[in-house]
Design a protein around this motif. Structure first.
Motif, PDB file in Angstrom:
ATOM      1  N   LEU A 246     -55.394 -43.758  54.554  1.00 53.54           N
ATOM      2  CA  LEU A 246     -55.338 -42.741  55.601  1.00 53.54           C
ATOM      3  C   LEU A 246     -55.264 -43.460  56.950  1.00 53.54           C
ATOM      4  O   LEU A 246     -56.068 -44.360  57.214  1.00 53.54           O
ATOM      5  CB  LEU A 246     -56.597 -41.879  55.505  1.00 53.54           C
ATOM      6  N   VAL A 247     -54.295 -43.081  57.768  1.00 52.59           N
ATOM      7  CA  VAL A 247     -54.184 -43.625  59.126  1.00 52.59           C
ATOM      8  C   VAL A 247     -54.388 -42.466  60.093  1.00 52.59           C
ATOM      9  O   VAL A 247     -53.713 -41.442  59.988  1.00 52.59           O
ATOM     10  CB  VAL A 247     -52.802 -44.275  59.370  1.00 52.59           C
ATOM     11  N   GLU A 248     -55.326 -42.641  61.017  1.00 55.17           N
ATOM     12  CA  GLU A 248     -55.614 -41.586  61.988  1.00 55.17           C
ATOM     13  C   GLU A 248     -55.415 -42.128  63.403  1.00 55.17           C
ATOM     14  O   GLU A 248     -55.677 -43.306  63.659  1.00 55.17           O
ATOM     15  CB  GLU A 248     -57.064 -41.115  61.864  1.00 55.17           C
ATOM     16  N   ALA A 249     -54.997 -41.251  64.305  1.00 54.02           N
ATOM     17  CA  ALA A 249     -54.886 -41.624  65.723  1.00 54.02           C
ATOM     18  C   ALA A 249     -55.071 -40.369  66.561  1.00 54.02           C
ATOM     19  O   ALA A 249     -54.682 -39.273  66.151  1.00 54.02           O
ATOM     20  CB  ALA A 249     -53.524 -42.250  66.009  1.00 54.02           C
ATOM     21  N   ASP A 250     -55.679 -40.548  67.730  1.00 54.20           N
ATOM     22  CA  ASP A 250     -55.924 -39.431  68.644  1.00 54.20           C
ATOM     23  C   ASP A 250     -54.968 -39.535  69.826  1.00 54.20           C
ATOM     24  O   ASP A 250     -54.696 -40.636  70.313  1.00 54.20           O
ATOM     25  CB  ASP A 250     -57.371 -39.486  69.162  1.00 54.20           C
ATOM     26  N   ASP A 251     -54.506 -38.372  70.293  1.00 51.72           N
ATOM     27  CA  ASP A 251     -53.638 -38.396  71.484  1.00 51.72           C
ATOM     28  C   ASP A 251     -54.297 -37.686  72.664  1.00 51.72           C
ATOM     29  O   ASP A 251     -53.628 -37.329  73.621  1.00 51.72           O
ATOM     30  CB  ASP A 251     -52.272 -37.776  71.170  1.00 51.72           C
TER      31      ASP A 251
ATOM     32  N   THR B 176     -56.452 -35.098  66.522  1.00 51.31           N
ATOM     33  CA  THR B 176     -56.295 -36.255  65.644  1.00 51.31           C
ATOM     34  C   THR B 176     -55.069 -36.046  64.772  1.00 51.31           C
ATOM     35  O   THR B 176     -54.899 -34.976  64.174  1.00 51.31           O
ATOM     36  CB  THR B 176     -57.550 -36.428  64.765  1.00 51.31           C
ATOM     37  N   TRP B 177     -54.223 -37.071  64.703  1.00 53.79           N
ATOM     38  CA  TRP B 177     -53.033 -37.056  63.848  1.00 53.79           C
ATOM     39  C   TRP B 177     -53.321 -37.891  62.617  1.00 53.79           C
ATOM     40  O   TRP B 177     -54.003 -38.919  62.703  1.00 53.79           O
ATOM     41  CB  TRP B 177     -51.837 -37.613  64.609  1.00 53.79           C
ATOM     42  N   ARG B 178     -52.781 -37.458  61.481  1.00 55.29           N
ATOM     43  CA  ARG B 178     -53.109 -38.135  60.223  1.00 55.29           C
ATOM     44  C   ARG B 178     -51.859 -38.412  59.387  1.00 55.29           C
ATOM     45  O   ARG B 178     -51.067 -37.496  59.128  1.00 55.29           O
ATOM     46  CB  ARG B 178     -54.073 -37.283  59.400  1.00 55.29           C
ATOM     47  N   LEU B 179     -51.760 -39.672  58.974  1.00 59.14           N
ATOM     48  CA  LEU B 179     -50.733 -40.069  58.004  1.00 59.14           C
ATOM     49  C   LEU B 179     -51.448 -40.499  56.725  1.00 59.14           C
ATOM     50  O   LEU B 179     -52.493 -41.152  56.797  1.00 59.14           O
ATOM     51  CB  LEU B 179     -49.939 -41.275  58.494  1.00 59.14           C
ATOM     52  N   VAL B 180     -50.854 -40.198  55.582  1.00 57.36           N
ATOM     53  CA  VAL B 180     -51.310 -40.789  54.323  1.00 57.36           C
ATOM     54  C   VAL B 180     -50.201 -41.718  53.845  1.00 57.36           C
ATOM     55  O   VAL B 180     -49.036 -41.308  53.741  1.00 57.36           O
ATOM     56  CB  VAL B 180     -51.620 -39.701  53.273  1.00 57.36           C
ATOM     57  N   LEU B 181     -50.558 -42.974  53.603  1.00 56.68           N
ATOM     58  CA  LEU B 181     -49.605 -43.957  53.071  1.00 56.68           C
ATOM     59  C   LEU B 181     -49.875 -44.083  51.574  1.00 56.68           C
ATOM     60  O   LEU B 181     -50.924 -44.587  51.178  1.00 56.68           O
ATOM     61  CB  LEU B 181     -49.784 -45.319  53.734  1.00 56.68           C
ATOM     62  N   ASP B 182     -48.963 -43.582  50.761  1.00 56.44           N
ATOM     63  CA  ASP B 182     -49.066 -43.579  49.291  1.00 56.44           C
ATOM     64  C   ASP B 182     -50.225 -42.687  48.822  1.00 56.44           C
ATOM     65  O   ASP B 182     -51.155 -42.388  49.589  1.00 56.44           O
ATOM     66  CB  ASP B 182     -49.203 -44.994  48.714  1.00 56.44           C
ATOM     67  N   LEU B 183     -50.112 -42.228  47.588  1.00 57.80           N
ATOM     68  CA  LEU B 183     -51.147 -41.330  47.047  1.00 57.80           C
ATOM     69  C   LEU B 183     -51.216 -41.545  45.528  1.00 57.80           C
ATOM     70  O   LEU B 183     -50.711 -40.772  44.736  1.00 57.80           O
ATOM     71  CB  LEU B 183     -50.814 -39.871  47.412  1.00 57.80           C
ATOM     72  N   GLY B 184     -51.841 -42.648  45.149  1.00 59.29           N
ATOM     73  CA  GLY B 184     -51.934 -43.028  43.747  1.00 59.29           C
ATOM     74  C   GLY B 184     -53.007 -42.265  42.987  1.00 59.29           C
ATOM     75  O   GLY B 184     -53.679 -41.388  43.537  1.00 59.29           O
ATOM     76  N   SER B 185     -53.187 -42.645  41.729  1.00 62.04           N
ATOM     77  CA  SER B 185     -54.079 -41.885  40.841  1.00 62.04           C
ATOM     78  C   SER B 185     -55.522 -41.908  41.340  1.00 62.04           C
ATOM     79  O   SER B 185     -56.067 -42.953  41.671  1.00 62.04           O
ATOM     80  CB  SER B 185     -53.997 -42.449  39.421  1.00 62.04           C
ATOM     81  N   GLY B 186     -56.113 -40.719  41.412  1.00 63.13           N
ATOM     82  CA  GLY B 186     -57.496 -40.573  41.860  1.00 63.13           C
ATOM     83  C   GLY B 186     -57.660 -40.535  43.369  1.00 63.13           C
ATOM     84  O   GLY B 186     -58.755 -40.249  43.871  1.00 63.13           O
TER      85      GLY B 186
END
Ligand SMILES: [Zn+2]
Length: 257
Positions: free
Chosen positions: A23-28, A32-42
């Motif tokens: 999870l990558v978060e940043a505030d402007d 808060t803005w949120r990116l998820v990089l990949d989403l593997g099992s569990g």
């Protein structure tokens, strides 16, 4: 900008961790803005620990191996049937076969168009999500795969910081270009020098360290260590090639950039 490890177990989920997801978060200043990089099992369950999955602004898939994307099926269920659902579609960026691959894991004739707005990466594709600027670089893996470079506002007194995620790759120019000057290089080290001699699939800790030095990054966080490998072996290998700090990813670990 903040990096939170949702899952870091390599190739398969492990006894202590879900498969790859960050999870990558940043505030402007407004939100808060949120990116998820990949989403593997569990990893979907770990995302629930940190935020409402419907609050994710975009999901970025480095490549379409199951250990990096299979919990898109869980995300699909949540967006469709979750507590306040159905939720609006979440943008998903990935390699050319992303829509077909997500449909496969959702299965049973489920449609995905109302849950995911799917975009295809192109080499050196640039994407802006709130205050975050994302560029992808094609890397070396048996399937189409990208390293993801994220530039965003510092949480430590202004300026821009760079976070690069290797995805899955062996040594290649794309990886070094993606990581050039990065403040944090989240780099896979699935293999070890002693066990694996095969090339073109994954990095070893030593090769991750070598790429970090070539890219002149400031800090390495090793990830995707397989559950049957000792993380300290990967770390020791990386330190033979890279003189800066080398951390090991752990579930829930957070780096503030
Ligand atoms: Zn892979």
């Amino acid at each position: 900008m903040r990096l939170v490890v949702l899952g870091c177990s390599g190739s398969v989920s492990g006894p202590e961790s879900a498969s790859s997801a960050y999870l990558v978060e940043a505030d402007d200043g407004e939100r808060t803005w949120r990116l998820v990089l990949d989403l593997g099992s569990g990893a979907f369950g770990q995302l629930l620990r940190h935020t409402d999955p419907a609050s994710v602004d975009a999901i970025l898939l480095s490549h379409l191996h199951a250990d990096h994307m299979v919990d898109m099926a869980a995300m699909h269920v949540y967006l469709r049937y979750g507590p306040q659902g159905p939720y609006p579609a979440v943008p998903v960026h990935g390699p050319p076969e992303t829509a077909e691959r997500i449909s496969q894991v959702c299965g049973n004739g489920e449609t995905i168009d109302e849950q995911f707005e799917i975009h295809r990466w192109t080499p050196e594709h640039v994407l802006t999500v709130g205050p975050l600027r994302v560029t992808v670089f094609e890397v070396l893996h048996p399937v189409t795969a990208y390293a993801i470079r994220v530039e965003g506002p510092s949480d430590r007194g202004g300026g821009t910081r760079v976070l690069t995620y290797s995805g899955d790759t062996d040594s290649c120019d794309g990886l070094v270009r993606a990581a050039a000057g990065a403040d944090l290089f989240l780099c896979e080290a699935a293999f070890t020098e002693e066990r694996e001699v095969v090339r073109g699939i994954h990095l070893t800790g030593r090769r991750a360290g070598e790429a970090a030095t070539q890219a002149a990054v400031k800090r390495v966080v090793l990830t995707h260590v397989q559950p049957w490998v000792c993380g300290e072996t990967a770390r020791a290998e990386a330190l033979t090639e890279f003189a800066g700090p080398v951390d090991l990813a752990e579930p829930g670990a957070t780096w503030i950039l």
